[in-house]
Scaffold this active site. Structure first.
Site, PDB file in Angstrom:
ATOM      1  N   LEU A   1      17.870  -2.128   3.827  1.00 23.07           N
ATOM      2  CA  LEU A   1      17.679  -3.361   4.584  1.00 23.07           C
ATOM      3  C   LEU A   1      18.570  -4.494   4.093  1.00 23.07           C
ATOM      4  O   LEU A   1      18.982  -4.521   2.930  1.00 23.07           O
ATOM      5  CB  LEU A   1      16.219  -3.817   4.477  1.00 23.07           C
ATOM      6  CG  LEU A   1      15.163  -2.916   5.119  1.00 23.07           C
ATOM      7  CD1 LEU A   1      13.785  -3.273   4.582  1.00 23.07           C
ATOM      8  CD2 LEU A   1      15.202  -3.051   6.634  1.00 23.07           C
ATOM      9  N   GLU A   2      18.834  -5.415   4.984  1.00 29.04           N
ATOM     10  CA  GLU A   2      19.502  -6.660   4.610  1.00 29.04           C
ATOM     11  C   GLU A   2      18.620  -7.413   3.614  1.00 29.04           C
ATOM     12  O   GLU A   2      17.400  -7.446   3.747  1.00 29.04           O
ATOM     13  CB  GLU A   2      19.724  -7.503   5.867  1.00 29.04           C
ATOM     14  CG  GLU A   2      20.329  -8.870   5.624  1.00 29.04           C
ATOM     15  CD  GLU A   2      20.417  -9.692   6.896  1.00 29.04           C
ATOM     16  OE1 GLU A   2      20.854 -10.848   6.815  1.00 29.04           O
ATOM     17  OE2 GLU A   2      20.038  -9.176   7.976  1.00 29.04           O
ATOM     18  N   TYR A   3      19.239  -8.028   2.613  1.00 33.80           N
ATOM     19  CA  TYR A   3      18.503  -8.789   1.617  1.00 33.80           C
ATOM     20  C   TYR A   3      18.351 -10.235   2.077  1.00 33.80           C
ATOM     21  O   TYR A   3      19.335 -10.890   2.418  1.00 33.80           O
ATOM     22  CB  TYR A   3      19.236  -8.738   0.279  1.00 33.80           C
ATOM     23  CG  TYR A   3      18.651  -9.623  -0.796  1.00 33.80           C
ATOM     24  CD1 TYR A   3      17.283  -9.628  -1.063  1.00 33.80           C
ATOM     25  CD2 TYR A   3      19.482 -10.442  -1.560  1.00 33.80           C
ATOM     26  CE1 TYR A   3      16.752 -10.430  -2.051  1.00 33.80           C
ATOM     27  CE2 TYR A   3      18.962 -11.249  -2.561  1.00 33.80           C
ATOM     28  CZ  TYR A   3      17.598 -11.239  -2.801  1.00 33.80           C
ATOM     29  OH  TYR A   3      17.081 -12.043  -3.788  1.00 33.80           O
ATOM     30  N   ALA A   4      17.120 -10.722   2.100  1.00 30.91           N
ATOM     31  CA  ALA A   4      16.830 -12.115   2.469  1.00 30.91           C
ATOM     32  C   ALA A   4      16.390 -12.851   1.204  1.00 30.91           C
ATOM     33  O   ALA A   4      15.223 -12.775   0.810  1.00 30.91           O
ATOM     34  CB  ALA A   4      15.743 -12.168   3.538  1.00 30.91           C
TER      35      ALA A   4
ATOM     36  N   ASP B   1       4.035  -8.781  16.703  1.00 34.02           N
ATOM     37  CA  ASP B   1       3.401  -9.159  15.436  1.00 34.02           C
ATOM     38  C   ASP B   1       4.155 -10.305  14.772  1.00 34.02           C
ATOM     39  O   ASP B   1       4.455 -10.260  13.585  1.00 34.02           O
ATOM     40  CB  ASP B   1       3.322  -7.944  14.502  1.00 34.02           C
ATOM     41  CG  ASP B   1       2.336  -8.159  13.362  1.00 34.02           C
ATOM     42  OD1 ASP B   1       1.444  -9.020  13.501  1.00 34.02           O
ATOM     43  OD2 ASP B   1       2.458  -7.476  12.331  1.00 34.02           O
TER      44      ASP B   1
ATOM     45  N   LYS C   1       0.818  -1.210   0.000  1.00 36.24           N
ATOM     46  CA  LYS C   1       0.000   0.000   0.000  1.00 36.24           C
ATOM     47  C   LYS C   1       0.850   1.258   0.000  1.00 36.24           C
ATOM     48  O   LYS C   1       0.546   2.229  -0.682  1.00 36.24           O
ATOM     49  CB  LYS C   1      -0.921  -0.017   1.236  1.00 36.24           C
ATOM     50  CG  LYS C   1      -1.688   1.262   1.488  1.00 36.24           C
ATOM     51  CD  LYS C   1      -2.737   1.507   0.431  1.00 36.24           C
ATOM     52  CE  LYS C   1      -3.578   2.731   0.772  1.00 36.24           C
ATOM     53  NZ  LYS C   1      -4.577   3.017  -0.266  1.00 36.24           N
TER      54      LYS C   1
ATOM     55  N   GLU D   1       4.282 -14.169   7.727  1.00 34.95           N
ATOM     56  CA  GLU D   1       4.525 -13.092   6.766  1.00 34.95           C
ATOM     57  C   GLU D   1       5.667 -12.178   7.188  1.00 34.95           C
ATOM     58  O   GLU D   1       6.268 -11.501   6.349  1.00 34.95           O
ATOM     59  CB  GLU D   1       3.252 -12.250   6.579  1.00 34.95           C
ATOM     60  CG  GLU D   1       2.107 -12.987   5.905  1.00 34.95           C
ATOM     61  CD  GLU D   1       1.168 -13.656   6.891  1.00 34.95           C
ATOM     62  OE1 GLU D   1      -0.028 -13.780   6.570  1.00 34.95           O
ATOM     63  OE2 GLU D   1       1.615 -14.065   7.980  1.00 34.95           O
ATOM     64  N   ASN D   2       5.957 -12.117   8.474  1.00 40.14           N
ATOM     65  CA  ASN D   2       7.002 -11.231   8.989  1.00 40.14           C
ATOM     66  C   ASN D   2       8.304 -11.959   9.282  1.00 40.14           C
ATOM     67  O   ASN D   2       9.180 -11.406   9.944  1.00 40.14           O
ATOM     68  CB  ASN D   2       6.520 -10.531  10.263  1.00 40.14           C
ATOM     69  CG  ASN D   2       5.502  -9.448   9.964  1.00 40.14           C
ATOM     70  OD1 ASN D   2       5.352  -9.021   8.818  1.00 40.14           O
ATOM     71  ND2 ASN D   2       4.788  -9.003  10.978  1.00 40.14           N
TER      72      ASN D   2
ATOM     73  N   ASP E   1      10.004  -6.611   9.860  1.00 41.87           N
ATOM     74  CA  ASP E   1       8.804  -5.816  10.110  1.00 41.87           C
ATOM     75  C   ASP E   1       8.574  -5.529  11.585  1.00 41.87           C
ATOM     76  O   ASP E   1       7.713  -6.117  12.240  1.00 41.87           O
ATOM     77  CB  ASP E   1       7.573  -6.498   9.507  1.00 41.87           C
ATOM     78  CG  ASP E   1       7.597  -6.494   7.993  1.00 41.87           C
ATOM     79  OD1 ASP E   1       8.235  -5.601   7.417  1.00 41.87           O
ATOM     80  OD2 ASP E   1       6.995  -7.383   7.380  1.00 41.87           O
TER      81      ASP E   1
END
Length: 397
Positions: free
Chosen positions: A203-206, A249, A136, A253-254, A267
Protein backbone atom coordinates in the site's frame (compact mmCIF):
# COMPACT_ATOMS: atom_id res chain seq x y z
CA UNK A 1 -23.48 -10.26 -1.84
CA UNK A 2 -22.35 -10.20 1.77
CA UNK A 3 -23.38 -12.97 4.10
CA UNK A 4 -26.30 -12.48 6.46
CA UNK A 5 -24.02 -12.67 9.47
CA UNK A 6 -22.40 -9.43 8.35
CA UNK A 7 -25.57 -7.51 9.13
CA UNK A 8 -25.37 -4.97 11.89
CA UNK A 9 -28.70 -6.00 13.37
CA UNK A 10 -27.41 -7.98 16.33
CA UNK A 11 -27.07 -7.35 20.02
CA UNK A 12 -24.35 -4.90 21.04
CA UNK A 13 -21.19 -6.06 22.75
CA UNK A 14 -19.35 -3.80 25.15
CA UNK A 15 -15.78 -2.86 24.28
CA UNK A 16 -13.09 -3.45 26.91
CA UNK A 17 -10.28 -1.51 25.31
CA UNK A 18 -9.28 1.45 27.56
CA UNK A 19 -8.42 3.73 24.65
CA UNK A 20 -10.94 6.04 22.99
CA UNK A 21 -14.71 6.27 23.13
CA UNK A 22 -16.46 3.04 24.06
CA UNK A 23 -17.46 1.22 20.92
CA UNK A 24 -20.06 -1.49 20.53
CA UNK A 25 -18.58 -4.13 18.25
CA UNK A 26 -20.21 -6.80 16.14
CA UNK A 27 -17.05 -8.27 14.65
CA UNK A 28 -13.50 -7.25 13.75
CA UNK A 29 -11.79 -5.40 10.90
CA UNK A 30 -8.70 -5.68 8.81
CA UNK A 31 -6.31 -3.11 10.31
CA UNK A 32 -5.66 0.25 8.69
CA UNK A 33 -2.30 1.96 8.62
CA UNK A 34 -2.86 4.23 11.61
CA UNK A 35 -5.21 3.23 14.44
CA UNK A 36 -6.87 6.29 15.96
CA UNK A 37 -6.54 7.09 19.65
CA UNK A 38 -9.53 8.74 21.26
CA UNK A 39 -10.29 10.38 24.55
CA UNK A 40 -12.51 8.64 27.07
CA UNK A 41 -15.84 9.71 28.44
CA UNK A 42 -17.71 9.88 25.14
CA UNK A 43 -20.89 8.09 24.15
CA UNK A 44 -20.58 4.69 22.55
CA UNK A 45 -20.07 4.66 18.82
CA UNK A 46 -21.98 1.67 17.52
CA UNK A 47 -19.90 -0.32 15.09
CA UNK A 48 -20.67 -2.90 12.46
CA UNK A 49 -18.54 -5.61 10.80
CA UNK A 50 -16.00 -3.32 9.19
CA UNK A 51 -14.81 -1.91 12.50
CA UNK A 52 -12.64 -3.03 15.37
CA UNK A 53 -10.91 -1.67 18.40
CA UNK A 54 -7.96 0.50 17.48
CA UNK A 55 -5.05 -0.92 19.46
CA UNK A 56 -1.91 1.23 19.79
CA UNK A 57 0.99 0.04 17.62
CA UNK A 58 3.10 -2.67 19.20
CA UNK A 59 6.58 -3.53 18.03
CA UNK A 60 6.64 -7.08 16.76
CA UNK A 61 8.00 -9.02 13.83
CA UNK A 62 5.51 -9.88 11.10
CA UNK A 63 7.09 -13.15 10.12
CA UNK A 64 8.49 -14.83 13.21
CA UNK A 65 6.89 -17.58 15.24
CA UNK A 66 3.90 -18.30 13.02
CA UNK A 67 2.86 -21.94 12.69
CA UNK A 68 1.88 -23.27 9.26
CA UNK A 69 -1.81 -23.27 8.52
CA UNK A 70 -3.25 -26.56 7.36
CA UNK A 71 -6.17 -25.05 5.51
CA UNK A 72 -5.04 -22.80 2.68
CA UNK A 73 -6.82 -19.62 1.71
CA UNK A 74 -7.18 -19.39 -2.08
CA UNK A 75 -5.15 -16.66 -3.72
CA UNK A 76 -6.89 -13.30 -3.68
CA UNK A 77 -8.72 -12.43 -6.85
CA UNK A 78 -8.15 -9.27 -8.80
CA UNK A 79 -5.14 -7.94 -10.68
CA UNK A 80 -1.83 -9.69 -10.88
CA UNK A 81 0.74 -8.56 -8.30
CA UNK A 82 2.40 -5.30 -9.14
CA UNK A 83 5.95 -5.42 -10.41
CA UNK A 84 9.04 -4.12 -8.66
CA UNK A 85 8.52 -0.58 -7.43
CA UNK A 86 10.69 2.33 -8.42
CA UNK A 87 11.04 5.91 -7.18
CA UNK A 88 13.43 8.87 -7.17
CA UNK A 89 16.80 8.77 -5.41
CA UNK A 90 15.55 10.89 -2.50
CA UNK A 91 13.36 8.06 -1.21
CA UNK A 92 16.31 6.10 0.14
CA UNK A 93 15.48 7.08 3.73
CA UNK A 94 12.22 5.99 5.43
CA UNK A 95 10.40 9.29 4.96
CA UNK A 96 7.19 10.44 3.28
CA UNK A 97 7.26 10.42 -0.49
CA UNK A 98 7.73 13.87 -2.00
CA UNK A 99 4.69 15.66 -3.36
CA UNK A 100 4.07 17.61 -6.55
CA UNK A 101 6.30 16.81 -9.50
CA UNK A 102 8.37 14.30 -7.54
CA UNK A 103 5.23 12.40 -6.56
CA UNK A 104 4.07 12.35 -10.17
CA UNK A 105 7.46 11.02 -11.27
CA UNK A 106 7.26 8.28 -8.63
CA UNK A 107 3.82 7.18 -9.78
CA UNK A 108 4.86 7.31 -13.44
CA UNK A 109 7.97 5.28 -12.72
CA UNK A 110 5.94 2.70 -10.83
CA UNK A 111 3.43 2.34 -13.64
CA UNK A 112 6.12 2.01 -16.30
CA UNK A 113 7.76 -0.74 -14.31
CA UNK A 114 4.41 -2.46 -13.79
CA UNK A 115 3.78 -2.43 -17.50
CA UNK A 116 7.23 -3.70 -18.44
CA UNK A 117 7.82 -6.36 -15.80
CA UNK A 118 5.47 -8.83 -14.21
CA UNK A 119 6.78 -10.84 -11.31
CA UNK A 120 5.69 -12.50 -8.09
CA UNK A 121 6.52 -10.57 -4.94
CA UNK A 122 7.91 -12.28 -1.83
CA UNK A 123 8.61 -11.00 1.66
CA UNK A 124 12.33 -11.10 0.85
CA UNK A 125 11.81 -8.12 -1.48
CA UNK A 126 11.15 -5.80 1.47
CA UNK A 127 12.91 -4.37 4.50
CA UNK A 128 10.34 -4.32 7.30
CA UNK A 129 10.27 -1.31 9.63
CA UNK A 130 8.18 -0.17 12.57
CA UNK A 131 4.55 -1.20 13.01
CA UNK A 132 1.99 1.37 11.87
CA UNK A 133 -1.13 -0.40 13.07
CA UNK A 134 -2.39 -3.59 14.68
CA UNK A 135 -5.71 -5.32 14.26
CA UNK A 136 -7.63 -8.57 14.60
CA UNK A 137 -6.37 -10.10 11.35
CA UNK A 138 -2.79 -8.85 11.35
CA UNK A 139 -0.63 -5.76 11.29
CA UNK A 140 0.54 -2.91 9.07
CA UNK A 141 4.24 -2.10 8.84
CA UNK A 142 6.36 0.63 7.38
CA UNK A 143 8.43 -1.08 4.70
CA UNK A 144 10.96 -0.40 1.96
CA UNK A 145 11.35 -2.24 -1.31
CA UNK A 146 14.99 -3.33 -1.31
CA UNK A 147 15.94 -2.66 -4.92
CA UNK A 148 14.30 0.74 -5.44
CA UNK A 149 14.30 1.91 -1.77
CA UNK A 150 10.64 2.87 -2.27
CA UNK A 151 8.84 3.56 1.03
CA UNK A 152 5.43 1.93 1.46
CA UNK A 153 3.05 0.35 3.94
CA UNK A 154 2.84 -3.44 4.07
CA UNK A 155 -0.40 -4.85 5.44
CA UNK A 156 0.17 -8.38 6.78
CA UNK A 157 -2.95 -10.50 7.28
CA UNK A 158 -3.04 -14.00 8.76
CA UNK A 159 -4.99 -16.50 6.68
CA UNK A 160 -6.22 -18.59 9.59
CA UNK A 161 -7.81 -15.52 11.18
CA UNK A 162 -9.37 -14.41 7.89
CA UNK A 163 -10.84 -17.89 7.47
CA UNK A 164 -12.22 -18.04 11.01
CA UNK A 165 -13.95 -14.69 10.52
CA UNK A 166 -15.20 -15.64 7.06
CA UNK A 167 -13.94 -12.42 5.46
CA UNK A 168 -11.89 -13.83 2.58
CA UNK A 169 -14.41 -12.42 0.11
CA UNK A 170 -14.16 -9.00 1.75
CA UNK A 171 -10.39 -9.01 1.24
CA UNK A 172 -10.75 -10.15 -2.36
CA UNK A 173 -13.17 -7.31 -3.02
CA UNK A 174 -10.86 -4.76 -1.40
CA UNK A 175 -7.96 -5.89 -3.60
CA UNK A 176 -10.06 -6.04 -6.75
CA UNK A 177 -11.50 -2.55 -6.36
CA UNK A 178 -8.71 -0.55 -4.74
CA UNK A 179 -5.98 -1.80 -7.07
CA UNK A 180 -7.82 -0.33 -10.07
CA UNK A 181 -8.44 3.14 -8.62
CA UNK A 182 -6.14 6.05 -9.50
CA UNK A 183 -6.88 9.33 -7.72
CA UNK A 184 -4.76 11.65 -5.54
CA UNK A 185 -7.32 11.36 -2.73
CA UNK A 186 -7.53 7.55 -2.79
CA UNK A 187 -4.86 5.42 -1.11
CA UNK A 188 -3.01 3.43 -3.75
CA UNK A 189 -2.85 -0.36 -3.62
CA UNK A 190 0.25 -1.30 -5.61
CA UNK A 191 -0.09 -5.07 -5.42
CA UNK A 192 -0.37 -8.14 -3.22
CA UNK A 193 1.17 -11.56 -2.61
CA UNK A 194 0.80 -14.41 -0.14
CA UNK A 195 2.64 -17.32 1.42
CA UNK A 196 1.54 -20.37 3.40
CA UNK A 197 0.18 -18.42 6.36
CA UNK A 198 -0.18 -14.76 5.37
CA UNK A 199 -1.57 -12.37 2.76
CA UNK A 200 0.39 -9.17 2.08
CA UNK A 201 -1.02 -5.94 0.63
CA UNK A 202 1.48 -3.42 -0.77
CA UNK A 203 0.00 0.00 0.00
CA UNK A 204 0.86 3.65 -0.38
CA UNK A 205 2.29 5.06 2.85
CA UNK A 206 0.26 7.88 4.44
CA UNK A 207 2.70 9.42 6.94
CA UNK A 208 0.32 11.74 8.82
CA UNK A 209 -2.01 8.99 10.03
CA UNK A 210 -5.79 8.90 10.20
CA UNK A 211 -8.22 11.79 10.17
CA UNK A 212 -9.79 10.11 13.20
CA UNK A 213 -6.62 10.50 15.24
CA UNK A 214 -6.28 14.13 14.17
CA UNK A 215 -9.91 14.79 15.08
CA UNK A 216 -9.44 13.28 18.53
CA UNK A 217 -6.34 15.40 19.04
CA UNK A 218 -8.04 18.68 18.10
CA UNK A 219 -11.58 17.81 19.33
CA UNK A 220 -13.08 19.40 16.20
CA UNK A 221 -11.97 21.12 12.99
CA UNK A 222 -12.50 24.69 11.87
CA UNK A 223 -14.61 25.53 8.82
CA UNK A 224 -11.65 25.91 6.46
CA UNK A 225 -10.19 22.51 7.26
CA UNK A 226 -13.59 20.84 7.21
CA UNK A 227 -14.56 22.34 3.85
CA UNK A 228 -11.18 21.38 2.37
CA UNK A 229 -11.54 17.76 3.53
CA UNK A 230 -15.12 17.60 2.23
CA UNK A 231 -13.95 18.94 -1.14
CA UNK A 232 -11.20 16.32 -1.40
CA UNK A 233 -13.57 13.57 -0.34
CA UNK A 234 -16.29 14.69 -2.76
CA UNK A 235 -13.72 14.75 -5.58
CA UNK A 236 -12.61 11.20 -4.72
CA UNK A 237 -16.17 9.89 -4.37
CA UNK A 238 -17.13 11.49 -7.67
CA UNK A 239 -14.30 9.53 -9.28
CA UNK A 240 -15.37 6.30 -7.52
CA UNK A 241 -18.99 6.71 -8.57
CA UNK A 242 -17.92 7.36 -12.16
CA UNK A 243 -16.27 3.92 -11.95
CA UNK A 244 -19.51 2.54 -10.45
CA UNK A 245 -17.82 1.93 -7.11
CA UNK A 246 -19.71 2.61 -3.87
CA UNK A 247 -17.49 2.87 -0.77
CA UNK A 248 -20.24 2.37 1.86
CA UNK A 249 -17.97 2.92 4.87
CA UNK A 250 -16.84 6.54 4.83
CA UNK A 251 -15.75 7.58 8.35
CA UNK A 252 -12.73 9.29 9.98
CA UNK A 253 -11.03 5.96 10.74
CA UNK A 254 -10.95 5.12 7.02
CA UNK A 255 -9.47 8.44 5.92
CA UNK A 256 -5.69 8.87 5.91
CA UNK A 257 -3.50 11.94 5.47
CA UNK A 258 -0.64 12.21 2.98
CA UNK A 259 2.64 14.02 3.50
CA UNK A 260 1.08 17.39 2.64
CA UNK A 261 -2.03 16.79 4.73
CA UNK A 262 -4.14 15.76 1.75
CA UNK A 263 -7.01 13.39 2.50
CA UNK A 264 -6.88 9.83 1.14
CA UNK A 265 -9.72 7.31 1.24
CA UNK A 266 -8.59 3.88 2.42
CA UNK A 267 -10.14 0.57 3.48
CA UNK A 268 -12.31 -0.48 0.55
CA UNK A 269 -13.31 -3.74 2.23
CA UNK A 270 -16.99 -2.81 2.24
CA UNK A 271 -17.02 -1.15 -1.16
CA UNK A 272 -18.75 -2.74 -4.14
CA UNK A 273 -18.83 -2.50 -7.89
CA UNK A 274 -22.33 -1.46 -8.82
CA UNK A 275 -23.40 -3.00 -12.13
CA UNK A 276 -27.03 -2.75 -10.97
CA UNK A 277 -26.46 0.33 -8.79
CA UNK A 278 -28.18 -1.47 -5.92
CA UNK A 279 -26.89 -3.36 -2.88
CA UNK A 280 -28.90 -4.40 0.17
CA UNK A 281 -26.23 -5.58 2.61
CA UNK A 282 -25.91 -3.66 5.87
CA UNK A 283 -22.28 -2.98 6.74
CA UNK A 284 -19.94 -0.36 8.11
CA UNK A 285 -20.33 1.95 11.10
CA UNK A 286 -23.90 2.44 12.33
CA UNK A 287 -23.31 6.14 13.09
CA UNK A 288 -22.66 6.70 9.38
CA UNK A 289 -25.33 4.42 7.93
CA UNK A 290 -28.26 6.01 6.05
CA UNK A 291 -31.89 5.08 6.76
CA UNK A 292 -32.19 2.92 3.65
CA UNK A 293 -29.38 0.65 4.84
CA UNK A 294 -30.36 0.23 8.48
CA UNK A 295 -33.95 -0.38 7.38
CA UNK A 296 -32.82 -3.10 4.98
CA UNK A 297 -33.97 -1.34 1.82
CA UNK A 298 -32.20 -1.27 -1.52
CA UNK A 299 -29.56 1.42 -1.86
CA UNK A 300 -27.14 2.92 -4.34
CA UNK A 301 -24.22 5.37 -4.43
CA UNK A 302 -26.30 7.94 -2.54
CA UNK A 303 -25.36 6.16 0.69
CA UNK A 304 -21.96 7.86 0.36
CA UNK A 305 -23.70 11.26 0.22
CA UNK A 306 -25.37 10.60 3.56
CA UNK A 307 -22.01 9.60 5.04
CA UNK A 308 -20.51 12.82 3.66
CA UNK A 309 -23.11 14.81 5.62
CA UNK A 310 -22.42 12.84 8.82
CA UNK A 311 -18.70 13.35 8.34
CA UNK A 312 -19.06 17.11 7.82
CA UNK A 313 -21.10 17.33 11.03
CA UNK A 314 -18.54 15.33 13.04
CA UNK A 315 -15.66 17.43 11.72
CA UNK A 316 -17.33 20.64 12.89
CA UNK A 317 -18.91 19.40 16.13
CA UNK A 318 -16.55 16.63 17.26
CA UNK A 319 -19.15 13.86 17.37
CA UNK A 320 -21.56 12.24 14.87
CA UNK A 321 -25.06 13.75 14.67
CA UNK A 322 -26.90 10.54 15.61
CA UNK A 323 -24.51 9.26 18.29
CA UNK A 324 -26.24 7.67 21.29
CA UNK A 325 -25.39 5.39 24.20
CA UNK A 326 -27.24 2.40 22.75
CA UNK A 327 -27.60 0.74 19.40
CA UNK A 328 -31.37 1.04 19.57
CA UNK A 329 -31.33 4.79 20.19
CA UNK A 330 -28.83 5.43 17.38
CA UNK A 331 -31.01 3.35 15.06
CA UNK A 332 -34.11 5.34 16.06
CA UNK A 333 -32.40 8.70 15.54
CA UNK A 334 -31.16 7.75 12.09
CA UNK A 335 -34.56 6.39 11.01
CA UNK A 336 -36.24 9.63 12.05
CA UNK A 337 -33.29 11.83 11.00
CA UNK A 338 -33.27 13.43 14.45
CA UNK A 339 -30.28 15.68 15.10
CA UNK A 340 -29.57 19.21 16.28
CA UNK A 341 -26.80 21.74 15.68
CA UNK A 342 -24.75 23.44 18.40
CA UNK A 343 -25.02 27.21 18.33
CA UNK A 344 -21.51 27.68 16.93
CA UNK A 345 -22.27 25.89 13.64
CA UNK A 346 -22.79 28.54 10.96
CA UNK A 347 -25.84 28.80 8.71
CA UNK A 348 -23.86 27.81 5.62
CA UNK A 349 -22.61 24.60 7.22
CA UNK A 350 -26.07 23.81 8.56
CA UNK A 351 -27.54 24.20 5.10
CA UNK A 352 -25.01 21.83 3.51
CA UNK A 353 -25.37 19.15 6.18
CA UNK A 354 -29.17 19.35 6.29
CA UNK A 355 -29.38 18.95 2.52
CA UNK A 356 -27.21 15.82 2.66
CA UNK A 357 -28.97 14.18 5.61
CA UNK A 358 -32.27 13.54 3.84
CA UNK A 359 -34.29 10.39 4.56
CA UNK A 360 -35.28 10.22 0.90
CA UNK A 361 -31.99 9.57 -0.90
CA UNK A 362 -33.23 11.19 -4.11
CA UNK A 363 -33.50 14.51 -2.26
CA UNK A 364 -29.85 14.58 -1.18
CA UNK A 365 -27.42 16.95 -2.84
CA UNK A 366 -25.34 15.45 -5.61
CA UNK A 367 -21.55 15.52 -5.32
CA UNK A 368 -21.43 18.22 -7.99
CA UNK A 369 -23.84 20.31 -5.91
CA UNK A 370 -21.73 19.74 -2.81
CA UNK A 371 -18.65 21.07 -4.62
CA UNK A 372 -20.59 24.13 -5.79
CA UNK A 373 -22.22 24.83 -2.43
CA UNK A 374 -21.55 28.44 -1.29
CA UNK A 375 -20.17 27.35 2.10
CA UNK A 376 -17.72 24.94 0.45
CA UNK A 377 -16.57 27.51 -2.10
CA UNK A 378 -16.12 30.16 0.58
CA UNK A 379 -14.05 27.98 2.92
CA UNK A 380 -12.27 25.24 0.94
CA UNK A 381 -8.65 25.71 -0.11
CA UNK A 382 -8.93 22.98 -2.76
CA UNK A 383 -10.63 23.32 -6.15
CA UNK A 384 -13.29 20.82 -7.21
CA UNK A 385 -12.32 18.26 -9.82
CA UNK A 386 -15.27 15.85 -9.96
CA UNK A 387 -15.18 13.45 -12.90
CA UNK A 388 -12.34 15.45 -14.41
CA UNK A 389 -10.10 13.99 -11.71
CA UNK A 390 -9.20 11.22 -14.15
CA UNK A 391 -7.65 13.76 -16.44
CA UNK A 392 -6.03 15.62 -13.56
CA UNK A 393 -4.39 12.45 -12.30
CA UNK A 394 -3.46 10.86 -15.61
CA UNK A 395 0.21 11.45 -14.86
CA UNK A 396 -0.03 9.40 -11.67
CA UNK A 397 -1.72 6.42 -13.27
Amino acid sequence: MDRCKENCVSRPVKSTVPFGPKRVLVTEQIPSQHPGSASSGQAQRVLCPSNSQRVPPQAQKPVAGQKPVLKQLPAASGPRPASRLSNPQKSEQPQPAASGNNSEKEQTSIQKTEDSKKRQWTLEDFDIGRPLGKGKFGNVYLAREKQSKFILALKVLFKVQLEKAGVEHQLRREVEIQSHLRHPNILRLYGYFHDATRVYLILEYAPLGTVYRELQKLSKFDEQRTATYITELANALSYCHSKRVIHRDIKPENLLLGSNGELKIADFGWSVHAPSSRRTTLCGTLDYQPPEMIEGRMHDEKVDLWSLGVLCYEFLVGMPPFEAHTYQETYRRISRVEFTFPDFVTEGARDLISRLLKHNSSQRLTLAEVLEHPWIKANSSKPPTGHNSKEATSKSS
